[in-house]
Design an enzyme around this catalytic site. Structure first.
Site, PDB file in Angstrom:
ATOM      1  N   ASP A   1      14.097  -8.062   5.646  1.00 45.95           N
ATOM      2  CA  ASP A   1      13.387  -8.909   6.609  1.00 45.95           C
ATOM      3  C   ASP A   1      14.268 -10.087   7.007  1.00 45.95           C
ATOM      4  OD1 ASP A   1      11.390  -9.927   8.232  1.00 45.95           O
ATOM      5  OD2 ASP A   1      10.323 -10.911   6.580  1.00 45.95           O
TER       6      ASP A   1
ATOM      7  N   ALA B   1      22.772 -11.732   2.006  1.00 46.30           N
ATOM      8  CA  ALA B   1      22.222 -10.379   2.005  1.00 46.30           C
ATOM      9  C   ALA B   1      23.318  -9.320   2.132  1.00 46.30           C
ATOM     10  CB  ALA B   1      21.210 -10.230   3.138  1.00 46.30           C
TER      11      ALA B   1
ATOM     12  N   CYS C   1      13.101  -9.236  13.912  1.00 46.81           N
ATOM     13  CA  CYS C   1      12.330 -10.180  14.736  1.00 46.81           C
ATOM     14  C   CYS C   1      13.139 -10.643  15.942  1.00 46.81           C
ATOM     15  CB  CYS C   1      11.855 -11.364  13.908  1.00 46.81           C
ATOM     16  SG  CYS C   1      13.175 -12.329  13.142  1.00 46.81           S
TER      17      CYS C   1
ATOM     18  N   ASP D   1      17.577 -14.509  -1.291  1.00 47.62           N
ATOM     19  CA  ASP D   1      17.709 -15.357  -0.110  1.00 47.62           C
ATOM     20  C   ASP D   1      18.924 -16.255  -0.312  1.00 47.62           C
ATOM     21  OD1 ASP D   1      15.490 -15.968   2.293  1.00 47.62           O
ATOM     22  OD2 ASP D   1      16.971 -17.559   2.013  1.00 47.62           O
TER      23      ASP D   1
ATOM     24  N   ARG E   1       0.824  -1.210   0.000  1.00 44.85           N
ATOM     25  CA  ARG E   1       0.000   0.000   0.000  1.00 44.85           C
ATOM     26  C   ARG E   1       0.864   1.269   0.000  1.00 44.85           C
ATOM     27  NH1 ARG E   1      -1.544   1.906   4.726  1.00 44.85           N
ATOM     28  NH2 ARG E   1      -1.517  -0.171   5.678  1.00 44.85           N
TER      29      ARG E   1
END
Length: 427
Positions: free
Chosen positions: A331, A298, A371, A268, A232
């Site tokens: 992420d 990464a 996380c 990845d 969005r």
């Protein structure tokens, strides 16, 4: 009758403040007489009862509080467990009802649902169960869970199969036996035909799920609303050309960005994860973007892309065209598995975010996640701001997000407040 576990004053204060864990270093009473998975009455150094806990003989989390009442019997625990599972499932029906666009969510989230040591995730007609402690990896607990899930999820003869799949690291720490080879429950006919794979829907996108494969015990259901928010914000920015999803795993962010961008690359270091991501892409033929997958580390790739952008003549061939990018997602897996690792984790987050900020076109969108529950939201936000300053770019924080509501947070238990997602505009 339960045994007694005496703990330090510091640990007792932590429990009184709403925490649920007792660490091995906080145990004052010698614990060699306590048995595997026993129920224990936790007392402070004055022997005042604090509640009943599940005990582990091996984990650094020696006890997990299940009740503020002392001397809980096993029968009381199982009856209480049944009620708490039903309450957790009722909450999920309120927060994340099953719809044609979303039929995967977390059903039980351990301490966050006041059910320590138990996690259950639903992927369409499959439920994956994790029993994370010596006290919960027991047949009587399995029986209660199966009855509760079957009663609530398959009331109208809907297809349901329950598999137990413990986290390998937790299983080693708790010294748990391997789970049964077959499903814990299935209403498939014949039972030998119990499915181990399925497809599920997340925000109207289709995904494969294989209960026997993957580097995690499941998909990243906690990012469900963040996936949608990322797409969005990128659409609103008007910068919808190239997008880069770093640590894409099975393509969650990448496929959502493919709804609004013209070109998406998922990165990845796991080939099997990228193969799963490509299968997921094939399930969604209506996506507008050109999507490709790059197997790479990464840090190495972002550093090379950054170097190539600033000095094209000095860099060898790359697996994709250098920047700029209109949107970049970071992420990564948890960098900090312990408090001691938090400082190194922050260095890693700064490195990734510095490179990504440099690679973004003016007006581009950065979606950056952590996380690691040992890295606080304040520390994570600060390290991204340091990266912005070093990059010499003005970065506006548009939205601060967390896990989806089927992963609720308990305010007195910081471990349940683990996922941070910052959505930023880079000028």
């Amino acid at each position: 009758m339960t045994s007694t576990l005496r703990i330090t004053r510091r640990a007792a204060d932590r429990l009184r403040a709403g925490h649920l864990w007792v660490y091995r270093s906080d145990v004052e009473q010698p614990d060699d007489t306590l048995t595997v998975g026993a129920l224990v009455t936790v007392v402070d150094n004055r022997t005042i009862p604090l509640g009943t806990a599940l005990y582990s003989t091996t984990s650094q989390i020696a006890a997990r509080l299940i009740s503020r009442a002392p001397a809980f019997t096993r029968e009381q625990y199982l009856a209480d467990l049944r009620d708490r599972i039903e309450a957790a499932l009722t909450l999920r029906r309120e927060l994340t009802p099953v719809t044609p666009e979303n039929n995967a969510h977390r059903l039980i989230f351990a301490e966050a649902d006041d059910i320590p040591g138990i996690i259950a995730d639903r992927y369409s007609d499959l439920v994956l169960l994790q029993l994370l402690t010596q006290g919960t990896a027991q047949d009587d607990v399995r029986k209660v869970i199966i009855e509760a899930l079957h009663g609530q999820l398959a009331a109208n003869n809907e297809s349901l199969t329950i598999w137990e799949r413990p986290d390998p690291r937790i299983r080693e720490l708790e010294q748990l036996p391997p789970p049964a080879a077959g499903p814990l429950f299935t209403n498939a006919s014949p039972p030998e035909a119990a499915p181990i794979t399925t497809t599920f829907d997340l925000n109207g996108l289709r995904f494969h799920y294989d209960a026997s494969a993957g580097q995690k015990t499941g998909a990243f259901l906690d990012q469900r609303l963040n996936y949608d928010a990322a797409a969005r914000h990128v659409l609103a920015s008007g910068r919808t050309g190239r997008a880069l999803d770093v640590c894409t795993y099975q393509g969650g962010f990448a496929l959502h960005l493919a709804r609004v961008c013209s070109q998406v690359t998922g990165v990845d270091q796991s080939r099997s994860a990228l193969e799963a991501a490509d299968r997921n892409f094939a399930l969604n033929p209506n996506l507008r973007a050109s999507v490709d997958w790059v197997e790479a580390d990464a840090f190495t790739l972002l550093r090379a892309l950054d170097d190539a952008t600033r000095n094209p003549a000095s860099v060898a061939s790359l697996p994709l065209e250098p920047g700029p990018f209109d949107a970049i997602v970071l992420d990564p897996p948890a960098f900090a598995k312990s408090k001691r690792a938090a400082e190194g984790a922050l260095r890693g987050y700064k490195e990734l975010n510095l490179r990504a900020i440099r690679l973004l076109t003016p007006g581009g969108t950065l979606i950056t996640c952590s996380c690691s529950h040992h890295v606080s939201l304040a520390d994570f936000t600060e390290i991204v701001s340091f990266a912005a300053a070093d990059a010499g770019r003005r970065v506006q924080l548009l939205e601060t997000r967390a896990a989806a509501p089927d992963h609720p947070e308990v305010l007195t238990l910081s471990e349940t407040r683990y996922l941070k997602c910052l959505i930023c505009r880079v000028d």
